[in-house]
Scaffold this motif. Structure first.
Motif, PDB file in Angstrom:
ATOM      1  N   ASN A  62       0.829  -1.205   0.000  1.00 56.71           N
ATOM      2  CA  ASN A  62       0.000   0.000   0.000  1.00 56.71           C
ATOM      3  C   ASN A  62       0.867   1.261   0.000  1.00 56.71           C
ATOM      4  O   ASN A  62       0.545   2.258  -0.650  1.00 56.71           O
ATOM      5  CB  ASN A  62      -0.883  -0.034   1.253  1.00 56.71           C
TER       6      ASN A  62
ATOM      7  N   VAL B 260       0.483   4.249  -2.836  1.00 53.85           N
ATOM      8  CA  VAL B 260       0.166   5.654  -2.521  1.00 53.85           C
ATOM      9  C   VAL B 260       1.282   6.565  -3.049  1.00 53.85           C
ATOM     10  O   VAL B 260       1.021   7.590  -3.690  1.00 53.85           O
ATOM     11  CB  VAL B 260      -0.025   5.840  -0.998  1.00 53.85           C
TER      12      VAL B 260
ATOM     13  N   PHE C  80       0.304  10.978   6.378  1.00 54.71           N
ATOM     14  CA  PHE C  80      -0.867  10.356   5.755  1.00 54.71           C
ATOM     15  C   PHE C  80      -1.817   9.789   6.790  1.00 54.71           C
ATOM     16  O   PHE C  80      -1.389   9.247   7.812  1.00 54.71           O
ATOM     17  CB  PHE C  80      -0.424   9.245   4.796  1.00 54.71           C
ATOM     18  N   ASN C  81      -3.115   9.916   6.484  1.00 54.60           N
ATOM     19  CA  ASN C  81      -4.140   9.354   7.336  1.00 54.60           C
ATOM     20  C   ASN C  81      -4.456   7.908   6.962  1.00 54.60           C
ATOM     21  O   ASN C  81      -4.871   7.123   7.783  1.00 54.60           O
ATOM     22  CB  ASN C  81      -5.422  10.183   7.196  1.00 54.60           C
ATOM     23  N   THR C  82      -4.257   7.594   5.671  1.00 53.81           N
ATOM     24  CA  THR C  82      -4.468   6.210   5.231  1.00 53.81           C
ATOM     25  C   THR C  82      -3.241   5.394   5.641  1.00 53.81           C
ATOM     26  O   THR C  82      -2.154   5.954   5.787  1.00 53.81           O
ATOM     27  CB  THR C  82      -4.582   6.136   3.704  1.00 53.81           C
TER      28      THR C  82
ATOM     29  N   THR D  15       0.029   3.776   5.423  1.00 53.15           N
ATOM     30  CA  THR D  15       1.085   3.775   4.415  1.00 53.15           C
ATOM     31  C   THR D  15       2.362   3.146   4.948  1.00 53.15           C
ATOM     32  O   THR D  15       3.398   3.206   4.314  1.00 53.15           O
ATOM     33  CB  THR D  15       1.427   5.206   3.945  1.00 53.15           C
TER      34      THR D  15
END
Ligand SMILES: NC(=O)c1ccc[n+]([C@@H]2O[C@H](COP(=O)([O-])OP(=O)(O)OC[C@H]3O[C@@H](n4cnc5c(N)ncnc54)[C@H](O)[C@@H]3O)[C@@H](O)[C@H]2O)c1
Length: 356
Positions: free
Chosen positions: A130, A134, A295-297, A299
């Motif tokens: 991931n 990104v 980043f909030n997602t 990573t």
């Protein structure tokens, strides 16, 4: 059911479990048979996963099992013979990294794939993370501008897996071909797959030969034999120059007197920089200020899901002809870089890479 991919696994050691469990979760694939020259390992895996057909000889497995595809999970020196035989038997191949033990073998494998018209995918598993997806999005959007420098480390203070990993005849080399291969490929992929033109490198073997691999706590998964030499390098430092002017700086080790292990990917471009260590951060300028983007997602590099993503992609490419994200051609380029690094370390000179 018509779309089911019938899969065989060659080599049932540690990494094969990631392949097997990933195929098991894929509804379009079915594991038909396992193959290993080590009877005990073969039986353990067959019992664990309830797979009835087992073989010591992969050619017999190809002849008897009507397979569509195989995963090659053997030690490195067997990648080329197993993959070529599978391609010649008309099977798609997912081959673990490194593609082979040298450039010549890798080129022969790619030619076999071209002749057969079958897929040869290389297990560059880090491409399926991931974190990588990104960062690739940001790069494709132009947020880093022209990436002209990359710095990467894959350093173990003391982490030779032992067994065949220390035996050059079966591994092809030490940390460069085992660990460095991941990050050379990943940085090159993120930089848009530039062509390597030359390398300048140094390699050292000051520590490993003097330490017993029994001391390597936590890295003892590899198949042992009575003869377990440690005739590979401990550490490599190299500069790789690409045709677009960009340069990669890599340091990788199995043994190095440093405070701690390190795994770092850093890319530096004209509009921004990025760092994976293991979380993704981006560094840029906005309204005249230096800005760091977090980043909030998720990573951070996590090995959860990496192999599933890789195997799902392989199954999709094999069944549907989708474009392969980790094709043989990229494996060949990485092997050219690795060969040139070893040659430069030995000759103590810059080595020009012939890409023909
Ligand atoms: N993608 C990753 O992150 C990752 C991680 C670890 C290992 N690997 C790669 O996976 C491969 C296997 O590594 P491992 O740690 O599982 O090694 P391992 O020693 O645990 O397993 C290798 C197996 O291959 C078998 N084998 C060797 N030659 C064979 C042949 N001709 N036919 C059938 N079986 C054969 C051995 O008996 C052994 O059981 C290596 O190429 C390694 O670089 C990749």
């Amino acid at each position: 059911m018509g779309k089911q991919l019938r899969v065989g696994i060659i080599g049932t050691g540690s990494i094969s479990h990631m392949h097997i469990t990933s195929y098991e979760k894929n509804e379009n694939a079915e594991i038909i048979a396992l193959c290993d020259i080590d009877e005990k390992r073969l039986k353990t895996a067959a019992d664990k996963y309830g797979i009835e057909k087992t073989y010591a000889d992969y050619r017999r497995m190809f002849a008897e099992c009507a397979l569509d595809a195989v995963s090659v999970c053997t030690w490195n020196s067997q990648h080329a013979p197993c993959a070529i035989a599978a391609l010649e038997a008309g099977l798609h191949v997912l081959c673990e990294k490194p593609m082979a033990i040298n450039r010549a073998e890798a080129e022969t494998m790619r030619e076999a794939a071209e002749r057969s018209g079958k897929l040869l995918m290389i297990g560059f598993v880090r491409r399926f993370g991931n974190d990588c997806r990104v960062l690739k999005d940001f790069i494709n959007n132009g947020d880093l501008g022209e990436i002209y420098y990359a710095k990467t480390t894959y350093i173990r203070r003391f982490g030779c897996p032992g067994g065949w990993y220390g035996d050059k005849a079966r591994s092809g080399g030490g940390p460069l071909i085992d660990l460095g291969v991941h990050v050379i490929d990943l940085t090159r992929y993120l930089m848009g797959n530039p062509k390597p033109v030359s390398v300048y490198a140094a390699a050292f073997d000051k520590l490993l030969a003097n330490k017993s691999v029994k001391d390597a706590k936590g890295y003892r998964s590899a198949t042992k034999s009575n003869n377990n030499p440690a005739d590979v390098e401990d550490m490599v430092s190299a500069l790789v120059r690409y045709d677009n002017g960009a340069v990669l700086n890599i340091v990788t080790s199995f043994a190095l007197n440093v405070k701690e292990d390190e795994g770092l990917i850093e890319l530096m471009g004209t509009k921004g920089g990025a760092k994976l260590n293991p979380n993704l951060e981006i560094f840029t300028e906005k309204n005249g200020y230096m800005v760091n983007i977090g980043f909030n997602t998720p990573t951070a590099l996590s090995f959860n899901g990496l192999f599933e993503n890789e195997v799902n992609h392989f199954v999709d490419c094999a069944l549907n002809g989708s474009p392969c994200l980790a094709p043989a051609g990229d494996g060949v380029v990485v092997m050219r870089i690795i060969d040139a690094i070893y040659e430069s370390a030995q000759t103590k000179r810059e080595v020009v890479i012939n890409n023909n």
